[in-house]
Design a protein around this motif. Sequence first.
Motif, PDB file in Angstrom:
ATOM      1  N   ASP A 182       0.756  -1.114   0.058  1.00 39.96           N
ATOM      2  CA  ASP A 182       0.137  -0.025  -0.186  1.00 39.96           C
ATOM      3  C   ASP A 182       0.799   1.259  -0.005  1.00 39.96           C
ATOM      4  O   ASP A 182       0.628   2.079  -0.787  1.00 39.96           O
ATOM      5  N   SER A 183       1.897   1.159   0.832  1.00 42.49           N
ATOM      6  CA  SER A 183       2.549   2.469   1.115  1.00 42.49           C
ATOM      7  C   SER A 183       3.469   2.793  -0.139  1.00 42.49           C
ATOM      8  O   SER A 183       4.001   4.040  -0.357  1.00 42.49           O
ATOM      9  N   VAL A 184       3.986   1.652  -0.865  1.00 43.00           N
ATOM     10  CA  VAL A 184       4.820   1.788  -2.374  1.00 43.00           C
ATOM     11  C   VAL A 184       3.851   2.382  -3.453  1.00 43.00           C
ATOM     12  O   VAL A 184       3.938   2.881  -4.100  1.00 43.00           O
ATOM     13  N   ILE A 185       2.675   1.658  -3.424  1.00 43.52           N
ATOM     14  CA  ILE A 185       1.981   2.033  -4.786  1.00 43.52           C
ATOM     15  C   ILE A 185       1.463   3.394  -4.409  1.00 43.52           C
ATOM     16  O   ILE A 185       1.480   4.009  -5.515  1.00 43.52           O
ATOM     17  N   ARG A 186       1.083   3.799  -3.530  1.00 40.59           N
ATOM     18  CA  ARG A 186       0.548   5.299  -3.564  1.00 40.59           C
ATOM     19  C   ARG A 186       1.819   6.185  -4.093  1.00 40.59           C
ATOM     20  O   ARG A 186       1.477   7.370  -4.450  1.00 40.59           O
TER      21      ARG A 186
END
Length: 247
Positions: free
Chosen positions: A152-156
């Motif tokens: 989640d933190s990487v994709i955004r």
Amino acid sequence: MNIHIISVFPGAFNGPLDESIIKRAQNKGLVRFYIHDLREFTTDKHHQVDDYPYGGGPGMVLKPEPIFSALEHVISQIPEQASKQLIFLTPQGHPYNQRKALQLCEVENLVFLCGHYKAVDERVRDFWPMEEISIGDYVLTGGELPALVIIDSVIRLIPGVISDLNSATTDSFYDDNLLDCPYYTRPEEYRGMKVPGVLLSGHHAEIDKWRKQKSVERTLSIRRDLISPERLINLKKDVDLGGLVNE
Ligand code: ADE
């Protein structure tokens, strides 16, 4: 970005990847997921992925053979010239943070190996060049939730995923390792609580100054460890630290 996940509980990824920003990123073709069930890489008729630890003691240990096969399979799917990073989720890993998220968002193929049960056979860790990551000093039942947190933190952070780029660049920790400032939206007054006047003033320089001040106040109050003594000296130039620090 291609994200490969190896897990004994692949169903854990069903819901979370099909919602909100992660779903949109897939629909836009910016991210593709490949979820692998570790049991499919077993060769015995019971599809056994774990066994008792040598030397005794409680808990089960993930066997090396299915993990080696799964990793070999996943890596064979990644073109040689593409960048890749293997990640093993474990409470014994390096603490995860926004700096690491920014590094990972540059990689073309992320491969997550989710641990489960007591441990994985140490030969997996010895043989494979994996980055071992912990999402905090507490123990979860497996690496599935930590993998989702990292994903989640990487994709955004992938360009084009969040429509308002500023939204990611003003996050807590983004470039200055400070907690984010307070935000308000309409109405201007709610149950007697008013939005700070400076935010209604239209003076952008004053608003930026106020936000920096609030960020520093919040960081000093909740995460004092994020600000080194040298940094504090520098911050004094822009921020009023009166009463916030004992010198
Ligand atoms: N597996 C179990 N607990 C974990 C944690 N805190 N971080 C990463 N992986 C884990």
